[in-house]
Design a protein around this motif. Sequence first.
Motif, mmCIF file in Angstrom:
data_model
loop_
_atom_site.group_PDB
_atom_site.id
_atom_site.type_symbol
_atom_site.label_atom_id
_atom_site.label_comp_id
_atom_site.label_asym_id
_atom_site.label_seq_id
_atom_site.Cartn_x
_atom_site.Cartn_y
_atom_site.Cartn_z
ATOM 1 N N MET A 102 0.855 -1.200 0.000
ATOM 2 C CA MET A 102 0.000 0.000 0.000
ATOM 3 C C MET A 102 0.880 1.235 0.000
ATOM 4 N N THR A 103 0.689 2.126 -0.953
ATOM 5 C CA THR A 103 1.511 3.320 -1.070
ATOM 6 C C THR A 103 0.854 4.452 -0.322
ATOM 7 N N THR A 104 1.639 5.104 0.496
ATOM 8 C CA THR A 104 1.074 6.190 1.283
ATOM 9 C C THR A 104 1.650 7.534 0.916
ATOM 10 N N GLY A 105 2.733 7.580 0.159
ATOM 11 C CA GLY A 105 3.342 8.842 -0.217
ATOM 12 C C GLY A 105 2.635 9.465 -1.392
ATOM 13 N N HIS A 106 3.252 10.539 -1.907
ATOM 14 C CA HIS A 106 2.638 11.264 -3.013
ATOM 15 C C HIS A 106 3.609 11.365 -4.183
ATOM 16 N N GLY A 107 4.364 10.293 -4.417
ATOM 17 C CA GLY A 107 5.287 10.266 -5.529
ATOM 18 C C GLY A 107 4.573 9.990 -6.826
ATOM 19 N N ASP B 189 4.227 7.355 -8.557
ATOM 20 C CA ASP B 189 3.405 6.152 -8.623
ATOM 21 C C ASP B 189 1.988 6.414 -8.131
ATOM 22 N N ASP B 190 1.828 7.298 -7.168
ATOM 23 C CA ASP B 190 0.512 7.573 -6.616
ATOM 24 C C ASP B 190 -0.396 8.268 -7.626
ATOM 25 N N VAL B 191 0.188 9.139 -8.441
ATOM 26 C CA VAL B 191 -0.632 9.907 -9.388
ATOM 27 C C VAL B 191 -0.662 9.279 -10.771
ATOM 28 N N MET B 192 0.097 8.197 -10.969
ATOM 29 C CA MET B 192 0.187 7.587 -12.296
ATOM 30 C C MET B 192 -1.180 7.245 -12.895
ATOM 31 N N PRO B 193 -2.076 6.568 -12.186
ATOM 32 C CA PRO B 193 -3.366 6.246 -12.811
ATOM 33 C C PRO B 193 -4.120 7.479 -13.293
ATOM 34 N N GLU B 194 -4.094 8.558 -12.498
ATOM 35 C CA GLU B 194 -4.812 9.768 -12.902
ATOM 36 C C GLU B 194 -4.151 10.431 -14.100
ATOM 37 N N LEU B 195 -2.815 10.438 -14.151
ATOM 38 C CA LEU B 195 -2.112 11.029 -15.291
ATOM 39 C C LEU B 195 -2.394 10.263 -16.573
ATOM 40 N N ILE B 196 -2.396 8.946 -16.482
ATOM 41 C CA ILE B 196 -2.687 8.139 -17.668
ATOM 42 C C ILE B 196 -4.121 8.368 -18.118
ATOM 43 N N THR C 30 -6.032 1.233 -11.128
ATOM 44 C CA THR C 30 -5.878 1.853 -9.812
ATOM 45 C C THR C 30 -4.457 1.776 -9.270
ATOM 46 N N THR C 31 -3.563 1.080 -9.972
ATOM 47 C CA THR C 31 -2.181 0.962 -9.510
ATOM 48 C C THR C 31 -1.238 1.436 -10.605
ATOM 49 N N ALA C 32 -0.022 1.785 -10.181
ATOM 50 C CA ALA C 32 0.973 2.254 -11.148
ATOM 51 C C ALA C 32 1.323 1.162 -12.151
ATOM 52 N N ARG D 272 -0.147 -2.741 12.277
ATOM 53 C CA ARG D 272 -0.167 -4.201 12.421
ATOM 54 C C ARG D 272 -1.226 -4.849 11.516
ATOM 55 N N VAL D 273 -2.388 -4.228 11.470
ATOM 56 C CA VAL D 273 -3.457 -4.807 10.652
ATOM 57 C C VAL D 273 -3.106 -4.702 9.164
ATOM 58 N N LEU D 274 -2.524 -3.584 8.757
ATOM 59 C CA LEU D 274 -2.100 -3.448 7.361
ATOM 60 C C LEU D 274 -1.091 -4.519 6.983
ATOM 61 N N ALA D 275 -0.229 -4.863 7.931
ATOM 62 C CA ALA D 275 0.766 -5.909 7.659
ATOM 63 C C ALA D 275 0.130 -7.296 7.608
ATOM 64 N N THR D 276 -1.101 -7.413 8.070
ATOM 65 C CA THR D 276 -1.774 -8.709 8.132
ATOM 66 C C THR D 276 -2.583 -8.999 6.873
ATOM 67 N N VAL D 277 -3.070 -7.942 6.198
ATOM 68 C CA VAL D 277 -3.973 -8.127 5.062
ATOM 69 C C VAL D 277 -3.214 -8.100 3.743
ATOM 70 N N ARG D 278 -3.944 -8.357 2.672
ATOM 71 C CA ARG D 278 -3.374 -8.314 1.322
ATOM 72 C C ARG D 278 -3.506 -6.908 0.741
ATOM 73 N N SER D 279 -2.798 -6.685 -0.381
ATOM 74 C CA SER D 279 -2.861 -5.365 -1.013
ATOM 75 C C SER D 279 -4.239 -5.066 -1.581
ATOM 76 N N THR D 280 -5.021 -6.092 -1.877
ATOM 77 C CA THR D 280 -6.362 -5.882 -2.428
ATOM 78 C C THR D 280 -7.405 -5.603 -1.351
ATOM 79 N N ASP D 281 -7.055 -5.830 -0.092
ATOM 80 C CA ASP D 281 -7.992 -5.602 0.999
ATOM 81 C C ASP D 281 -7.971 -4.131 1.421
#
Length: 367
Positions: A1-6, A8-15, A77-79, A267-276
Motif C-alpha cells: 500500500m503506497t502512502t506517499g505522493h510520488g 506512482d501515486d498519481v500515475m493512474p490519474e495522469l494516464i 488503480t495501480t501504477a 499491524r493490521v495493514l501488515a496482516t492483510v493483502r494489497s487488495t484488501d
Amino acid sequence: MTTGHGSDDVMPELIGIMYTSQKSVALVGAALVATCLAIYIKDGDPVVAVTAALSIIIVAGRVLNSAAYHRAAAEVTTARIARIWEIRYAIGGAAFAAVVGLFAAYVIWSGTPTSQLLAATVMLAYPTGMIARVAVRPAIARLHLALALSPPIVAALSLGTPEHWMLALLFTTYLLAGVEIIRHLASTIADRVHLHQEVTRRATHDDLTGLPNRAHFRARLAEAHRRLERYGTRFAVHAFDLDHFKTVNDTHGHAAGDRVLQQVAERVLATVRSTDVVARLGGDEFAILQFPIGECQEAEILGRRVAAAVSQPLLDKGQRVLVGASVGVTICNHSAGTIDEIMHQADTALYAAKAAGRGRSEVYPQS
C-alpha cells in the motif's frame, strides 16, 4: 500500500488524462487521411495512397485502444496497471507521429508547393492537440513531437535552398517551443493532480492513522457489492474494535491512545493483502473489506490473524501496553443483503465475539 505522493501515486490519474479525448485522435487522423486523399487525387502518387491506408489502420487501432481503456478505467488503480496502458498509448501515438513526420518529409522532397502546404498544415496542427493531451507524460510527448517534426526538418535541410532552410528553421523553432510547452504543462498538471489527490485524501482518509475513513470504506464496499451482484465475486467484511482501549486512555493519556491506534493500524495493514481495505470508522472502531475471497475459510483465518496480531503487546515510549481486538466477520456471497445489512451482520458477529470473552473473532451465521 503506497502512502506517499510520488509519481506512482498519481500515475493512474495522469494516464487517464492522456485517454480523455477519443474525438481528437479520430479528428487528427481524419485530417491526415483527407490530406493524403486530396494530394493523391491531385498528383496520383501511390505512396500517398499507402500513407492514407496506413493512417486509417493506426487511427482505428488507437480509437479501439482508447475505448478499451475507458471500459477498464475503474480497474486502473495501480501504477503497474497504469504503465501497461501508458505503453499501449505510447506505441499507437508513436506510430501515428512517425507517419505524420515521414509523410511530411516525403511531400517536401517530392511534392508540389500546394501539396507541401497541405502536409505542413497537418504536421503543425498535430502537435498542438498531442501536447495538450500527452504533456502529462513528458517523455512520451517529446518522443511523439520529435517523430513528427524531425523528418521534415531533415528533408527541408537536404534540399538546400534558402526557402527550405527557412522552412527547416520554422519547424525547428516549433519543435523547441513544443518541448518547452511540454515541460511547463507537465509541471503544472502534476502539481494540480497532487493537490487534487491531497484534498481527496483528506476528505476520504483518517488523519491520525492514514487509513480510509467510513465514507471511503462504504464506497469501496459498494464497489465490491456491485461486483458480487454482477460477477459473483465473494468478499468478507470484518468489524473490530479494541478491547480495554478506554483503560489505555485513562492510564496513559489520550496521546498514548492515539499512538496505540497508529500501531494497531500498522499491524493490521501488515496482516492483510494489497487488495484488501482497512479503514478506521471512528474512535477505536475499524473495519476490513477482504476482497476477493475464494473459500469461506479465508475470512475465518483473517479474522483470527487480526485478533492475534492486535493482542500482541505494544510499546509506547518504552512502556508495555496491552489491548485486544474483538472481530466480527460476515461472508458475502449471493445471499448478501444491502450494504447496511452487511455492516449490521459484521457488528452482530463483533458483539458475539465480545460476549464469548473478547480477543477473538466470530463469524456471522450464513443463511
